[in-house]
Design a protein around this motif. Structure first.
Motif: not given
Length: 645
Positions: A575-589
């Protein structure tokens, strides 16, 4: 960390003071610890402001002291409240945990509190930074758990290569220059920093300038005279440690502005300042703080922390909000917990499933799926409906009886589909689940099998295998994303758990590109058939562990529709890895939207988990647990990526 920790409970303030040396050594081992977790701050707080009795938990291993939870029990509004020492005038609170022991210490803190449930009513852990170990672990079963934003702590980042001209924020640079010119014309100017010999003089000046400034405004300020002994002790201790930054700006020998803060670990913390209002026209406070920043930068500081409070002047220096969090935990009596569990987890009972429809809490389709899951087969579900009809009797066109009739029609009109759904739900039960390294592979096998039985029911059981119902449910989600302003022809979106591609097909005409990942190869094949001819759709099989080769900072939206429950079940690491990955692939904002977080039936626990994950990985929570759909009972969580952690 599997190593066993020995726990010592400290009940008296004197026991905590006796721990000063190993406490200081532990602080040095903790790279994220702040000045406010030093014994030089908390021991004076205990002595001058805190209770005589404490509930500090010290954790020892073969390496010595590896954890410290400085707690106390206060009596507040008729309740016994557990809080971290320093609450009230301290900007960051936390446990100390040596590297590698963070999780073990946090879990042991909660275990220690659980053992002492009879001695306290509520634990309020405030002023926690997002990285706090106390936000990273789940609360013990049966406790209520709330996590919320607490205070904004604006912070300024000093660029690594900032020269003298670029050190100050452009909007204030010219004002500082003018203030310095006015001061130079007024007389001889000098800035002194306190040492052991001058700390008392500069502290007296701080008290005087702070009081004078606020008295001139008809207010009392934040430095009441009762706090002076505390700050004298802190200033002496921090000066000995080399962490004190107490400055006095002198004009012809007279101190007319003061700065009180702390500098260590590449950070300057601005705690308090003051200036003599008689010299306000010269802006001595402005010049004083500029000098403090310049001195900190020359010492290697890369962050100026304005600490909590959203006073407008902080943003004039270019500061950006960083938030602390508060976690509130409360043990629940067994009877109360049972009642709450019964209300939320009615999906596990036949009568609960029927009552959820009769009350209007869920649609007939969702209620029927709950009923089939509880009953196990079509016949038992029908018997439960008939028993409820006999008990309720006839009704009008609205109300419980009418909703019960709608439930009966739903079953009667879709018997074959209901039989398939019952089989699918049975397959879910038989598959087991749970955490472990093989959890993604188990999920892939399950959904490949379900997809072979019914593509529609495999991704949304409440559709009862009906393409029309599935289309309605899909449209509700699309409308929510549009309402939240997350779609547009310039947007790139990514779905975690794309299933048979129903959302990619629906959203492709509304966005620049639509990506979908799923752990089940058969589902991805179905998605590719559904999205054939859509050039802006990218579909791929994922590992179920992370987002693989998805490019960083590419997407405006990452969303998950009923897939997070499987990540929750797979365990915290996945779970934690997927949320971290979501941040990685998202642009700021960019935003992460989670539609259904878990199947645990505990909304408060889900909300607390989401808040903790958001804090840990740099997201703001914009919506938590909303129920925006009429057909589906999914709960919506909306998180926005913070530009800077």
């Amino acid at each position: 960390m599997s190593e066993r920790l020995d726990i010592k409970v400290l009940h008296r303030r004197g026991e905590l003071e006796a721990l000063r040396e190993p406490w200081s050594a532990l602080w040095e081992r903790c790279p994220a610890a702040t000045t406010f977790q030093r014994p030089e701050w908390l021991i004076p707080w205990c002595r001058e402001l805190g209770p005589e009795e404490v509930l500090a938990l010290a954790f020892w291993s073969e390496q010595g002291l590896v954890g410290l939870a400085p707690l106390a029990i206060h009596h507040y509004r008729g309740e016994r409240l557990v809080a971290l020492l320093g609450a009230g005038i301290t900007d960051y609170l936390d446990v100390l945990a040596a590297p590698g022991y963070e999780r073990a210490v946090a879990e042991a803190v909660f275990a220690g509190l659980r053992e002492r449930e009879g001695s306290w009513d509520v634990a309020e852990l405030g002023d926690l930074r997002p990285s706090s170990p106390l936000l990273a672990v789940e609360a013990p079963a049966g406790w209520s758990d709330e996590v919320e934003k607490h205070e904004a702590c604006p912070r300024l980042t000093i660029p690594d290569d900032a020269g003298p001209d670029a050190l100050l924020f452009p909007g204030i640079r010219a004002r500082v220059a003018r203030a310095r010119k006015r001061l130079a014309k007024a007389g001889e100017v000098r800035v002194d920093m306190a040492d052991a010999a001058s700390v008392d003089e500069l502290l007296d000046a701080l008290f005087a300038t702070h009081r004078a400034r606020w008295t001139s405004r008809g207010e009392g300020g934040v430095l009441d005279e009762s706090l002076w002994p505390f700050h004298r002790a802190v200033a002496a201790g921090m000066c000995a440690r080399g962490a004190l930054r107490l400055y006095g700006l002198r004009l012809d020998g007279r101190i007319i502005a003061s700065f009180y803060g702390f500098a260590e670990r590449d950070r300057l913390a601005w705690y308090l300042s003051g200036f003599d209002p008689e010299f306000a026209v010269l802006s001595p406070g402005l010049a004083m703080f500029a000098s403090a920043i310049e001195r900190a930068a020359s010492e290697g500081a890369r962050t100026v922390d304005f600490l909590r409070g959203r006073e407008p002047y902080k943003y004039e220096w270019g500061a950006v909000d960083r938030w602390t969090y508060r976690r509130r935990l409360r043990p629940r009596a067994a009877g109360e917990a049972g009642r709450d569990s019964g209300r939320e987890a009615g999906r596990g009972e036949l009568d609960g499933a029927v009552e959820a429809v009769m009350s209007g809490d869920v649609s007939p389709e969702v209620g029927l799926v709950r009923l089939l899951g509880a009953a196990g087969d079509l016949a038992a579900a029908e018997r439960a409906i008939e028993a409820a009809r006999a008990a309720v009797g006839q009704g009008g066109e609205e109300g419980p009886a009418a909703r019960l009739e709608a439930l009966h029609r739903c079953l009667d009109e879709r018997r074959a589909a209901c039989a398939t759904v019952a089989e699918i739900l049975g397959a879910h039960r038989d598959a087991g689940g749970g955490a472990g390294a093989d959890a993604p592979a188990r999920t892939a096998r399950l959904f490949d099998e379900l997809c072979a039985r019914s593509e529609e029911a495999s991704v949304a059981a409440y559709s009862l295998g009906d393409p029309g119902l599935l289309e309605r449910a899909t449209r509700e989600v699309v409308e929510l994303l549009e309402r939240w302003g997350l779609l547009g022809e310039d947007r790139a979106i990514l779905q975690i758990g794309c299933g048979i591609g129903r959302f990619e097909a629906a959203l492709a005409p509304r966005v620049r590109e639509a990506w979908g990942l799923d752990v089940a190869p058969r589902m991805v094949e179905a998605a590719r058939r559904r999205c054939a001819g859509l050039p802006n759709v990218v579909l791929a099989v994922s590992s179920g562990v992370d987002l693989g080769d998805v490019p960083p900072a590419r997407f405006d939206l990452v969303y998950a529709v009923d897939s997070f429950p499987y990540l929750v079940a797979a365990g915290e690491a996945v779970l934690d890895r997927h949320v971290a990955e979501a941040r990685r692939v998202l642009r700021p904002g960019g935003e992460l939207v989670v539609l259904n977080y878990s199947y645990r039936g505990d909304l408060a626990r889900d909300a607390a988990d989401v808040a903790r994950l958001a804090a840990r990985h740099g997201f703001d929570v914009l919506a938590s647990g909303e129920r925006p759909f009429s057909l589906w009972d999914g709960r919506a969580y909306r998180l926005r990526r913070i530009e800077h952690l």
